[in-house]
Write a protein that holds these residues in place. Structure first.
Motif: not given
Length: 829
Positions: A201-215, A423-436
């Motif tokens: 899981r990644m804050g702000g993303f329903q689907q993680p950025v896989y490139e970062l997961m494999a970094l 709190q980071s997950y909640r806030s980042l998810d909210s920011i992600s949704g607001s900014f698409g």
């Protein structure tokens, strides 16, 4: 009075328990001493690369020692200042170095028995990784500053109040800037270490950025010949030739997990490189703990801790950690794409007897941002049967891994938990949704390959508008269906109209998916369009978009083709992409040209060809994701092979010939932003090959006008001084080398980079008597050009000046010059 007594007692206790910071210097020269041991009671710490140390409790005497220097004890009564300064006098360091060298030599010779990847036949273990970008709120003042400017030399004028640090401290006290977690199962079969990701899981993303997961930010092992840290490779401190690059010094001895270990510091013999501490087991010479650090444009620290497995007599990984923070640099530096962008820090340092006279710019809140990736390993199973599926894929993420619910993550044993995490997950998810952000990420992925996602269709914006000398302005529309349309079937096509040749061009195709893991497709298509003569195209090349490619503006000579094509594309062969196709084409040269074969003159002809194209990236790493296979670590060199065979007599085809093409690419990036690239191209054609299928070495210079009138858009890898249709070859090779600098900040909007380019080519043409209708030359005497580029001067615009020389230089010196305008859009990806 009693209240005052208690108050004084509380003050004494609080002062006695506070942390203390100190620095250890050489007494003679005032240079800091790295990795000196500092003892205070039961506490033992080592100074870092700058000689600094931090004690949690400095009551009582502080004893500082390092082999080669006389020990020194600082008493509490002498350490009342804000910073403890300790000066050590040098002794003979020969004995220390000799013993350290003996211990390191033992460690190098016993790597096979200590490195888990060599000592153990197989193993499995679980892991939990946490990657975050954050800052320590306590390190930020959070004050509201007044901003002034000097209207006159001695008169300071108030402009505004700056509350950015204040708001940043409030923000970072509540949450991180970025946070991701993953749960994995690692398997090692004696040759391959593979990661299977069970939860992500990644804050702000329903689907993680896989490139970062494999970094991959640091090497898994400290025993390798090469050691990788933050995408840069160094010679390993325990490599077979490590004594060529490093000096070693015995620092101290201590006990870890009840076993005696020696702390040995290593330093690069050259000015730049990695340094650190290796804790070597007295009996096995295995690494029980390690700290490896690079200090330069950025400050990188990699830590390793191991558990001792008594049954196997080996130290097995327990924790790995890497911290990336701002270093000392006078220009901005970006790492991990654009995840961290540090402001520059300029200083005029003058060190004398350890007393810094450094003048620095004001530190801002952003200077304290750092990235940290830590992995905890658990439940190791050693010497058990292991069978790895798809070993050429370094990491594989399960479909359900990105769909884990909150109950799953609550069941995962957490390490190094921070109240700011949730709190980071909640806030980042909210920011992600607001900014698409999720949609923007998908847009960015598709944009790099020339597409804009619109529902179930990805619109190919490169088809919308184009220009060349034959068609003039070309307008069109094209695209391809995506997974929203179907995961098994795709349809692609385009239509275009040229306003100068007044012709419609189009293409339509469809494909059926054969395999998800191999991403195999079988398809057919029909195309009616034009193409540059003698141009080589590797059909496996991803259609990655160049936001601006100026070469098509200058092309004047095309041929028309109408072709039916059937193909199979697959990634079944490890680390390759391949396309196997059959094609039948009608070719009509759109210029004065005749091809002769056995006395027969052909102005147009039919071709039936079989073609196989293979892109092989042996040094790259891949991850299998629910979206398909992605290249997570671009390794070089990369190789492309292509073979084409035309056969006469099939469906009334006219010609028989063969072509073999090769491409080798190499790139090397440096932390400071510099880049070295090399490109080798070669081709060999035999049989009855018309000019449309020969090689032109990619020229990009018009034939008319003086040097200023020939200022045109530049290309990426073309010969900028070579005239169009000047040379043709049936066999050739070319080599291109480019070195680019980091970007220099002249102003906030002007940040150019400089480059030096040199290119060469050799070739010849067999059976030139077969080609009638125009004049041309061959490359048997070679072709050479070099140039200087200034890129990204303003808003992506740049200039290049190139000069041709050698046997094929032109009589007029001015004709050998070429000035080109280039454009590069930096997407930070």
């Amino acid at each position: 009075m009693k209240k005052l007594t208690w108050l004084l007692l509380l003050l004494v206790v609080s002062l006695g328990a506070q942390t203390r910071h100190g620095v250890v210097f050489e007494a003679e020269h005032g240079n800091p001493i790295a990795f000196a041991s500092v003892r205070c009671g039961d506490q033992l710490v080592f100074t870092d690369i700058d000689g600094s140390f931090l004690l949690q409790d400095s009551r009582g005497p502080i004893r500082v020692s390092v082999t080669g220097y006389k020990d020194k004890t600082v008493y509490a009564s002498q350490s009342g200042s804000t910073q403890i300064r300790v000066y050590l006098r040098a002794l003979d360091v020969g004995k220390s170095q000799n013993k350290a060298n003996l211990l390191i030599a033992r460690a190098i010779s016993s790597r096979k028995s200590n490195d888990p990847q060599q000592a153990l036949s197989s193993y499995k273990f679980d892991s939990y990784n946490k990657l975050l970008v954050t800052a320590n709120p306590d390190s930020i003042s959070g004050s509201i500053d007044s901003v002034f400017y000097f209207k006159y030399r001695d008169k300071k004028i108030f402009r505004k109040l700056d509350s950015s640090d204040y708001h940043f401290k409030k923000y970072i006290s509540r949450q991180h800037l970025f946070l991701s977690e993953k749960v994995s199962r690692f398997e090692f079969d004696g040759e391959v270490l593979k990661e299977n990701i069970k939860g992500a899981r990644m804050g702000g993303f329903q689907q993680p950025v896989y490139e970062l997961m494999a970094l991959k930010l640091q090497s898994f092992s400290v025993y390798g010949e090469q050691f990788e840290m933050a995408r840069v490779t160094y010679n390993g401190p325990l490599a077979s030739d490590a004594f060529h690059d490093y000096e070693y010094r015995l620092q101290d001895s201590l006990r870890i997990s009840g076993r005696k270990v020696y702390a040995i510091a290593f330093f690069p013999k050259k000015k730049r490189g990695i340094s650190g501490l290796l804790y070597l087991d007295e009996k096995t010479s295995g690494v029980a703990q390690a700290t490896i650090r690079f200090r330069g444009v950025i400050d990188i620290t990699a830590n390793y801790r191991f558990d001792y497995l008594f049954a196997q007599n080996v130290w097995f990984p327990q924790i790995t950690e890497i911290i990336v923070a701002k270093g000392r640099y006078d220009r901005p530096i970006s790492i991990l794409g654009t995840t961290l962008d540090f402001e520059p820090e300029s200083n005029t340092a003058n060190q004398f007897a350890g007393r810094s006279l450094t003048k620095k710019r004001q530190k801002f809140a952003s200077d304290f941002i750092y990235a940290r990736s830590a992995t905890w390993f658990s439940a190791p199973e050693v010497d058990v049967p292991v069978e790895i599926r798809h070993p050429w894929v370094r990491a594989e993420i399960e479909d359900q891994a990105v769909k884990r619910d909150e109950a799953y993550w609550k069941s995962v044993p957490k390490h190094d938990s921070d109240p700011r995490d949730e709190q980071s997950y909640r806030s980042l998810d909210s920011i992600s949704g607001s900014f698409g952000l999720q949609w923007k990420l998908r847009l960015a992925r598709r944009f790099l390959y020339g597409y804009i996602p619109l529902g179930s269709i990805d619109l190919r914006f490169t088809d919308i508008i184009a220009y060349n000398e034959y068609e003039g302005l070309r307008l069109g529309l094209g695209g391809i269906t995506n997974e929203k349309f179907s995961k098994m079937v795709r349809i692609d096509g385009y239509g275009a109209y040229g306003f100068r040749d007044t012709r419609i061009k189009y293409s339509l195709g469809t494909a059926l998916r054969l395999g998800k893991f191999s991403n195999s497709w079988i398809g057919v298509s029909y195309t009616d369009d034009i193409r540059e003569i003698a141009s080589t195209q590797f059909i496996t090349d991803p259609k990655k978009i160049r936001i601006y490619d100026g070469r098509p503006f200058n092309i004047t000579t095309f041929y028309s083709y109408k072709s039916w094509r059937g193909y199979v594309e697959s990634r079944l062969i490890p680390k390759t992409e391949s396309i196997w196709q059959l094609e039948y084409s009608h070719i009509d040269p759109l210029f004065d040209y005749t091809f002769t074969k056995d006395g027969q003159e052909l102005q147009e002809y039919d071709l039936a060809t079989a073609e196989v194209s293979l892109q092989w990236n042996p040094f790259s790493e891949y991850m299998q994701t629910p979206m398909g296979r992605i290249e997570t670590d671009r390794g070089f060199p990369k190789f492309a092979f292509q073979y084409t065979q035309a056969v006469a007599g099939i469906f009334d085809s006219d010609l028989s010939f063969g072509k073999l093409d090769l491409r080798v690419e190499y790139e090397k990036d440096f932390l400071g932003g510099q880049k070295t690239t090399a490109l080798l191209l070669g081709g060999y054609a035999y049989g009855d090959v018309p000019v449309t299928q020969l090689y032109n070495s990619t020229p990009n210079n018009p034939r008319s006008g003086n040097v200023l009138e020939r200022i045109r858009p530049g290309s990426t890898n073309g010969f900028e001084t070579m005239l169009f249709n000047e040379f043709f070859s049936s066999r050739y090779f070319s080599l291109q080398l480019r070195q680019t600098s980091q970007r220099f900040e002249i102003s906030r909007s002007v940040k150019p980079s400089f480059g030096i380019v040199t290119r060469m080519a050799y070739g010849d043409l067999r059976h030139p008597e077969q080609h009638l209708g125009f004049d041309y030359k061959t490359l048997d005497k070679g072709y050479f050009e070099s140039g200087i580029e200034i890129n990204m001067i303003y808003s992506g615009l740049g200039l290049g000046c190139y000069y041709r020389y050698g046997a094929n230089s032109l009589p007029q010196p001015s004709d050998n010059f070429s000035i080109k305008v280039n454009f590069k859009l930096d997407l930070g990806m």
